[in-house]
Design a protein around this motif. Structure first.
Motif, short mmCIF file in Angstrom:
data_model
loop_
_atom_site.label_atom_id
_atom_site.label_comp_id
_atom_site.label_asym_id
_atom_site.label_seq_id
_atom_site.Cartn_x
_atom_site.Cartn_y
_atom_site.Cartn_z
N THR A 42 0.99 -14.25 -4.88
CA THR A 42 1.31 -14.15 -3.42
C THR A 42 0.04 -13.65 -2.70
O THR A 42 -0.47 -12.61 -3.76
N VAL A 43 -0.08 -13.21 -1.43
CA VAL A 43 -1.08 -12.62 -1.56
C VAL A 43 -0.37 -11.59 -0.49
O VAL A 43 0.70 -11.47 -0.04
N LEU A 44 -1.35 -10.29 -0.92
CA LEU A 44 -0.54 -9.48 -0.24
C LEU A 44 -0.94 -9.36 1.64
O LEU A 44 -1.18 -9.79 1.84
N GLU A 45 0.49 -8.41 1.83
CA GLU A 45 1.15 -9.03 3.48
C GLU A 45 0.42 -7.86 4.15
O GLU A 45 0.26 -6.20 3.39
N THR A 46 -1.00 -8.07 5.03
CA THR A 46 -2.39 -7.10 5.42
C THR A 46 -0.97 -6.19 6.34
O THR A 46 -0.57 -4.49 6.44
N ALA A 47 0.62 -6.54 7.01
CA ALA A 47 0.73 -5.84 7.99
C ALA A 47 2.17 -5.02 7.29
O ALA A 47 1.79 -3.57 7.55
N ALA A 48 1.78 -4.77 5.59
CA ALA A 48 2.86 -4.36 4.90
C ALA A 48 2.05 -3.31 4.74
O ALA A 48 2.41 -1.97 3.97
N MET A 49 0.71 -3.98 3.95
CA MET A 49 -0.36 -2.51 3.79
C MET A 49 -0.29 -1.74 5.04
O MET A 49 -0.62 -0.44 4.53
N THR A 50 -0.42 -1.99 6.05
CA THR A 50 -1.23 -1.13 6.74
C THR A 50 -0.16 -0.35 7.06
O THR A 50 -0.04 0.84 7.30
N ASP A 51 1.03 -0.65 7.47
CA ASP A 51 2.61 0.16 7.53
C ASP A 51 2.38 1.57 6.49
O ASP A 51 2.17 2.64 6.53
N ALA A 52 1.75 0.66 5.07
CA ALA A 52 2.66 2.06 4.14
C ALA A 52 1.39 2.54 4.30
O ALA A 52 1.42 4.62 4.27
N ILE A 53 -0.08 2.29 5.22
CA ILE A 53 -1.49 2.98 4.62
C ILE A 53 -1.07 4.53 5.82
O ILE A 53 -1.03 5.62 6.44
N GLU A 54 -0.88 3.51 7.10
CA GLU A 54 -0.31 4.74 8.12
C GLU A 54 0.88 5.48 7.69
O GLU A 54 0.53 7.14 8.27
N SER A 55 1.80 5.39 7.10
CA SER A 55 2.73 6.06 7.02
C SER A 55 2.53 7.25 5.72
O SER A 55 2.59 8.59 6.17
N VAL A 56 1.59 6.93 4.89
CA VAL A 56 0.99 7.65 3.85
C VAL A 56 -0.07 8.50 3.78
O VAL A 56 -0.35 9.66 3.70
N ARG A 57 -1.05 7.73 4.93
CA ARG A 57 -2.61 8.56 4.80
C ARG A 57 -2.93 9.04 3.99
O ARG A 57 -3.48 9.63 3.64
N PRO A 58 -3.22 7.69 3.20
CA PRO A 58 -3.42 8.39 1.34
C PRO A 58 -5.33 8.80 1.06
O PRO A 58 -5.70 8.35 2.41
N ARG A 59 -5.34 9.14 -0.05
CA ARG A 59 -7.21 9.65 0.14
C ARG A 59 -7.50 8.39 -0.54
O ARG A 59 -8.52 8.00 0.16
#
Length: 173
Positions: A68-85
């Protein structure tokens, strides 16, 4: 450069497989303690997590069912929460063929100040790859899939933001 859709001056063949290209990219973009968000939709997303963890990165996974395809919203939520390198994912998951929404995920990563790393092992030569247009900072591939060449080379590309990061590392790998 044409095949990868980039003007990056550091677009080179690494003397290794696609997995070696993955390790080279992660080892040069991450240091121990750095945060990374990895989209996992199959075997090679899993491998990205393993390599990043071995480097000492703090790995946050965003899982999708294989095929299946990654959910853009789930990726965006994780990115905004973690603020990764780094934000990393596979363009077309080798084990399932699922094609990911590259531009949307890359936009979320760059918006959070992260470098975006893309695995193009299955897609390069079989699907359009547009690193510059998508906002990808680093990418790697392999020669044995759609390029139909013997294994042993990993086309890789590092954009200006990725090269800046490599130059600022406390230690070089």
């Amino acid at each position: 450069r044409r095949l990868l859709g980039t003007r990056n001056p550091i677009t080179i063949p690494l003397s290794c497989t696609g997995s070696g290209g993955m390790e080279a990219c992660l080892a040069n973009l991450l240091e121990p303690g750095d945060a990374i968000v990895v989209g996992v939709a199959g075997v090679f997303g899993e491998r990205m997590c393993d390599v990043a963890a071995r480097i000492g990165a703090q790995v946050t996974r965003v899982d999708a069912e294989p095929g299946t395809v990654l959910e853009t919203a789930a990726m965006t939520d994780a990115i905004e929460s973690v603020r990764p390198r780094v934000v990393a994912f596979v363009h077309a998951e080798t084990s399932t063929g699922a094609l990911q929404p590259v531009a949307e995920i890359a936009s979320a990563g760059r918006g959070a100040g992260a470098l975006v790393l893309l695995d193009c092992v299955t897609s390069l030569g079989g699907l359009p790859v547009e690193l510059d247009a998508w906002g990808i900072d680093a990418a790697y591939s392999g020669t044995q899939k759609c390029l139909s060449c013997p294994p042993g080379l990993s086309p890789a590309s590092f954009g200006p933001r990725a090269l800046e990061r490599v130059g600022k590392r406390s230690r070089h790998v």
